[in-house]
Design a protein around this motif. Structure first.
Motif, PDB file in Angstrom:
ATOM      1  N   UNK A 297     -11.109  -3.823  12.079  1.00 36.47           N
ATOM      2  CA  UNK A 297     -10.966  -3.962  13.507  1.00 36.47           C
ATOM      3  C   UNK A 297     -12.131  -4.360  14.130  1.00 36.47           C
ATOM      4  N   UNK A 298     -13.428  -4.114  13.724  1.00 34.95           N
ATOM      5  CA  UNK A 298     -14.576  -4.589  14.419  1.00 34.95           C
ATOM      6  C   UNK A 298     -14.612  -6.298  14.145  1.00 34.95           C
ATOM      7  N   UNK A 473      -1.563   2.252   5.521  1.00 35.03           N
ATOM      8  CA  UNK A 473      -1.277   2.835   6.789  1.00 35.03           C
ATOM      9  C   UNK A 473       0.182   2.161   7.285  1.00 35.03           C
ATOM     10  N   UNK A 474       0.877   3.012   8.137  1.00 39.18           N
ATOM     11  CA  UNK A 474       2.115   2.509   8.680  1.00 39.18           C
ATOM     12  C   UNK A 474       1.648   1.397   9.685  1.00 39.18           C
ATOM     13  N   UNK A 475       2.763   0.286   9.577  1.00 39.18           N
ATOM     14  CA  UNK A 475       2.513  -0.848  10.472  1.00 39.18           C
ATOM     15  C   UNK A 475       2.457  -0.413  11.860  1.00 39.18           C
ATOM     16  N   UNK A 476       3.283   0.510  12.333  1.00 36.93           N
ATOM     17  CA  UNK A 476       3.078   1.052  13.908  1.00 36.93           C
ATOM     18  C   UNK A 476       1.627   1.508  13.905  1.00 36.93           C
ATOM     19  N   UNK A 477       1.190   2.246  13.184  1.00 36.05           N
ATOM     20  CA  UNK A 477      -0.048   3.014  13.289  1.00 36.05           C
ATOM     21  C   UNK A 477      -1.247   1.736  13.463  1.00 36.05           C
ATOM     22  N   UNK A 478      -1.189   0.693  12.574  1.00 35.52           N
ATOM     23  CA  UNK A 478      -2.155  -0.494  12.658  1.00 35.52           C
ATOM     24  C   UNK A 478      -2.055  -1.382  14.027  1.00 35.52           C
ATOM     25  N   UNK A 479      -0.732  -1.196  14.579  1.00 38.95           N
ATOM     26  CA  UNK A 479      -0.389  -2.045  15.712  1.00 38.95           C
ATOM     27  C   UNK A 479      -0.771  -1.048  16.927  1.00 38.95           C
ATOM     28  N   UNK A 480      -0.675  -0.041  16.734  1.00 34.98           N
ATOM     29  CA  UNK A 480      -1.422   0.826  17.924  1.00 34.98           C
ATOM     30  C   UNK A 480      -2.959   0.798  17.881  1.00 34.98           C
ATOM     31  N   UNK A 481      -3.543   0.778  16.822  1.00 38.35           N
ATOM     32  CA  UNK A 481      -4.939   0.657  16.861  1.00 38.35           C
ATOM     33  C   UNK A 481      -5.413  -0.647  17.469  1.00 38.35           C
TER      34      UNK A 481
END
Length: 554
Positions: A297-298, A473-481
């Motif tokens: 993410x960085x 991780x769940x796709x939704x969790x990645x997108x929220x991050x």
């Protein structure tokens, strides 16, 4: 509407209702072998005997119509004796191989014998020997000695698949179920005969001797094999401690839903779960080297931030499939279309064989969900690839699609070398994952919560059976991050600011976010308004939807 009394309870039923159906309406279970609500009535096992007042003989409940004034007893001593006698005949030649039978633990012969069996057997003759472990086709194996001639498999292939492979041959206690000469049980729904077999005569070759059923865990879900969205139960064991989730799916069974698939499921969906176990991505990678989510993410955030600011030197392309849940597609649209102004492709199509029963040509489970959110009008994935290769895009994000099915491997390698950012986000290893700059491992559909909308416009929940392996991780969790690192504020209308609190959410707490995403989705998407996970329930909910370019509310 005949009025009758069953075990002291009064009931009125539609004309033509049988006694066994009327009893079920009262919650009274009558044992059965040959009777199945999805098949014609055979009336040959005789275990469903009931006592009808003013009738001298016991009657079979499956083929006795309910008539005005009937008084029926299902638990009287006379009924118990009749069922005991029927079981004695059914077990006369049945082998005592419960310890090695896959059906043991869910066998109706075992269950009913405990209730009605004759514990002082009178049978002294030598049992009739028949063929064992007969391979009928790629998925089913037959043990003729265990068969009680209920004829369910015969009626299934005659009435449901209309392929007619099965018949009952010979007579008396030599009678046996078998395939007609020259036939192979290889129709697209062949393994359903295992589901409806009440004993251990028909078993799955794939499941044979894998596990005892009392060790299996079960979770309801929806098949992702095509746009029909058949309801299923996953049976799995948690016996692999070397993996983070430890889960191993052993079999899939159809789950009854009269609005989608009744009692059935096709073999493609039943045996299409290999990707859940095989070639899974379990860790973040950067150009083939192990990395971490924080590092990913960085590295990704500055490029996405440039795009969100409208910089001319930053343009993003997105390629996705309709294997994503509706919640994930909603976040994809919100982030990549709304915030990043990305070029988002239409869902990559997946077309295969179809029939006029359950199997649909569209092999994606959520194409209608993508259409609902206005994501089906974008350019083709090939156009996005060409734009990236032509220098019109400096970043490409791929959700679960192997680009090798769309273009030569040399083009994928060129994308990796030319683009500033090339991300593959998916559950399985493939040629795109091998060449992408960043690989983000995500959960398979049985490892997350969400909804699919099938080809008939029915919203259905998929359920998280177990956790994803490794660091996935769940796709939704990645997108929220991603939304969090972009610093995107929530809309004022949202009463569920889930992305603001997502930073501090642990793995277990994060499981609540799909529900909250759906609530925001339902508030802002007209056909879904008023729906919640609770109202969708285990059977799904129809929504008013038709193909349109303007289904989503602004």
């Amino acid at each position: 509407m005949p009025n009758l009394i069953i075990d002291g309870q009064k009931i009125s039923v539609p004309d033509g209702t049988t006694v066994i159906q009327a009893a079920e309406l009262l919650g009274i279970f009558i044992p059965r072998y040959c009777y199945h609500p999805g098949l014609s009535i055979a009336g040959n096992c005789r275990i469903c005997l009931v006592e009808v007042e003013k009738n001298f003989k016991l009657q079979i409940a499956c083929n006795t119509p309910a008539v005005e004034g009937m008084v029926i007893h299902t638990k009287s001593p006379k009924v118990a004796n009749g069922r005991r006698a029927a079981l004695e005949f059914l077990l006369a030649n049945h082998p005592l191989d419960c310890p090695v039978c896959d059906q043991s633990g869910e066998c109706d012969l075992q269950n009913f014998y405990m209730q009605y069996g004759l514990y002082d057997p009178r049978f002294e003759e030598t049992k009739v020997k028949k063929r064992k472990a007969v391979i009928l086709g790629p998925h089913v194996i037959l043990d003729q000695e265990r068969c009680i001639l209920c004829s369910r498999c015969v009626r299934f292939t005659d009435e449901i698949t209309k392929t007619g492979e099965f018949g009952i041959f010979k007579r008396g206690d030599r009678a046996e179920v078998n395939l007609y000469p020259g036939k192979v049980l290889d129709n697209p729904y062949s393994a359903n005969v295992v589901d409806i077999c009440p004993v251990g005569a028909l078993t799955e070759r794939n499941f044979r001797f894998k596990a005892r059923v009392w060790y299996l865990s079960s979770a309801p879900s929806v098949c992702n094999g095509c746009s029909q969205g058949c309801n299923i139960n996953l049976h799995f064991v948690l016996d692999r401690p070397h993996l983070n989730n430890g889960a191993r799916v052993l079999r899939v069974k159809p789950r009854y839903n009269p609005n989608v698939n009744d009692w059935w499921i096709c073999d493609y969906g039943r045996y299409g779960l290999g990707p859940i176990d095989q070639k899974r991505l379990i860790g973040v990678r950067n150009r083939g080297q192990e990395s971490s989510w924080d590092q990913a993410f960085r590295a990704i955030a500055p490029i996405l931030t440039k795009a969100s600011q409208g910089r001319d030197d930053s343009s993003i392309g997105v390629i996705f499939s309709a294997q994503l849940t509706t919640e994930e597609l909603f976040l994809l649209r919100k982030i990549f279309v709304g915030a990043l102004k990305a070029r988002v492709s239409a869902p990559v199509p997946s077309i295969g064989p179809a029939d006029d029963f359950l199997i649909k040509a569209d092999k994606n489970p959520n194409t209608l969900g993508a259409d609902l959110l206005g994501l089906t009008d974008g350019p083709a994935a090939q156009e996005i690839i060409d734009e990236a290769l032509g220098g019109k895009l400096n970043a490409l994000w791929v959700f679960g699609v192997d680009l090798a099915a769309l273009c030569p491997i040399e083009k994928i390698r060129e994308l990796s070398q030319k683009l500033e950012l090339f991300v593959f986000q998916g559950p399985n290893e493939n040629q795109t994952a091998a060449l992408a700059q960043w690989v983000l491992p995500c959960a398979a559909y049985v490892e997350k919560d969400g909804t699919f909308i099938n080809c008939h416009g029915r919203a259905q929940r998929i359920g998280k059976a177990f956790s994803p392996p490794g660091d996935s991780r769940e796709d939704s969790r990645i997108l929220l991050e991603i939304e969090r690192v972009l610093g995107r504020p929530r809309t004022e209308s949202s009463s569920h600011p889930f992305s603001q609190s997502f930073k501090d959410a642990g793995p277990l707490e994060a499981g609540r976010f799909p529900q909250e995403i759906f609530l925001e989705l339902a508030r802002t998407t007209k056909p879904l308004q008023g729906l919640t996970y609770e109202t969708i329930g285990s059977q799904g909910a129809d929504i008013a939807i038709k193909k349109s370019k303007n289904l989503a509310a602004p």
